[in-house]
Write an enzyme that holds these catalytic residues in place. Sequence first.
Site, PDB file in Angstrom:
ATOM      1  N   LYS A 294      15.108   0.933   2.905  1.00  0.00           N
ATOM      2  CA  LYS A 294      14.407   1.391   1.699  1.00  0.00           C
ATOM      3  C   LYS A 294      14.296   2.922   1.679  1.00  0.00           C
ATOM      4  O   LYS A 294      14.477   3.554   0.635  1.00  0.00           O
ATOM      5  CB  LYS A 294      13.014   0.752   1.658  1.00  0.00           C
ATOM      6  CG  LYS A 294      12.101   1.260   0.557  1.00  0.00           C
ATOM      7  CD  LYS A 294      12.593   0.877  -0.822  1.00  0.00           C
ATOM      8  CE  LYS A 294      11.733   1.524  -1.899  1.00  0.00           C
ATOM      9  NZ  LYS A 294      12.260   1.291  -3.234  1.00  0.00           N
TER      10      LYS A 294
ATOM     11  N   LEU B 259       0.851  -1.191   0.000  1.00  0.00           N
ATOM     12  CA  LEU B 259       0.000   0.000   0.000  1.00  0.00           C
ATOM     13  C   LEU B 259       0.888   1.244   0.000  1.00  0.00           C
ATOM     14  O   LEU B 259       2.102   1.139   0.146  1.00  0.00           O
ATOM     15  CB  LEU B 259      -0.915  -0.047   1.227  1.00  0.00           C
ATOM     16  CG  LEU B 259      -1.843  -1.288   1.258  1.00  0.00           C
ATOM     17  CD1 LEU B 259      -2.601  -1.356   2.576  1.00  0.00           C
ATOM     18  CD2 LEU B 259      -2.803  -1.280   0.087  1.00  0.00           C
ATOM     19  N   PRO B 260       0.301   2.438  -0.164  1.00  0.00           N
ATOM     20  CA  PRO B 260       1.163   3.625  -0.297  1.00  0.00           C
ATOM     21  C   PRO B 260       2.060   3.852   0.919  1.00  0.00           C
ATOM     22  O   PRO B 260       3.260   4.090   0.770  1.00  0.00           O
ATOM     23  CB  PRO B 260       0.146   4.760  -0.478  1.00  0.00           C
ATOM     24  CG  PRO B 260      -1.062   4.099  -1.066  1.00  0.00           C
ATOM     25  CD  PRO B 260      -1.110   2.732  -0.462  1.00  0.00           C
TER      26      PRO B 260
END
Length: 295
Positions: free
Chosen positions: A170, A64-65
């Site tokens: 990330k 998801l975002p």
Amino acid sequence: MTVAFLGLGAIGRPMAARVAARFPLTVWNRTGARASALAAEVGARAAATPREAVAGATIVITCLPTSAEVEALLDGPDGLLAGLGRGALLVDCTSGDPASSRRIAGRLDALGFGFIDAPVSGGTNGAESGTLTVMVGGDPDRCDRAVPVLEAFGSRIVRMGPVGSGHAMKAVNNALLAVNILAVGEGLAALVKAGVPARTALDVLNASSGRSFVSETLVPDRVLTGAFPKTFKLSLLQKDAGIAAGLLRDTAVPGPMIDLAFRLYGEARTALGDGADYLEAIRVIEAQAGAEIRG
Ligand code: NDP
């Protein structure tokens, strides 16, 4: 092993398609038509709610975002927690934030479920070809359990450390990407205005010490051509730079470069809107400079 995949956006969709080729899969997406279309295409089952999607799944993947959408999916009568079976493992492939991941992991642990963070790098092309890098944070046994599923879309699966460390890795990677895009855009705009053709400038850069993935691949393919394909939303890269800025604050590391990239990406987001692609930050530089980087 039975898998559920929730979130079939630009990157989630091709990842889920690859999982379907190896495991029985149920998919869920907020816009249900996307789930039905993918299910029909790859032979998966489409679920109407997160609860229905995860029932019976041993591995549940979310993409998801942000972590906020993942947390919001947990609760309520149709939420994920209402459907998870004993011992299920939630693998969050969202580029999320470490603090939220630790909070979600704590809640799941208390209920007898597992959580690992497993964000990916390599873009939509990498998802389609199964060559993503997966940065995994969490208990080593849980990470091992997820590996066969992660291998459906990842060719490099790296254990980073405890829960949240995949998301930290990330965020830093993408913050460096944001810094580099802005710096390459600024430098090239100045060279073009100084009379150097953009293609010539890039050729020299790419034979010299200033080269990078941005100069070697992204700018030639997407900026010089004027193509600017929409593969990764600018708003998501700004989010990642913000997560990295937060990580630097939490670890008491001064971060003026990453803070500035976050702010400039925020300005680009305001100028271009949420639908813009991440490389379109270069369009803002071009507009301010009054020069286009094409060739
Ligand atoms: P997209 O914007 O293309 O897709 C977002 C997905 O999340 C869609 O399935 C959307 O559903 C769903 N969604 C959005 N809001 C909600 C909500 N409130 N509740 C439930 N579902 C919601 O994003 P991407 O697929 O590009 O990115 C997903 C994650 O992967 C992000 O964290 C991103 O940073 C990361 N990522 C993306 C890469 C890329 O190249 N695109 C590369 C590496 C990581 P709907 O269809 O209904 O809109």
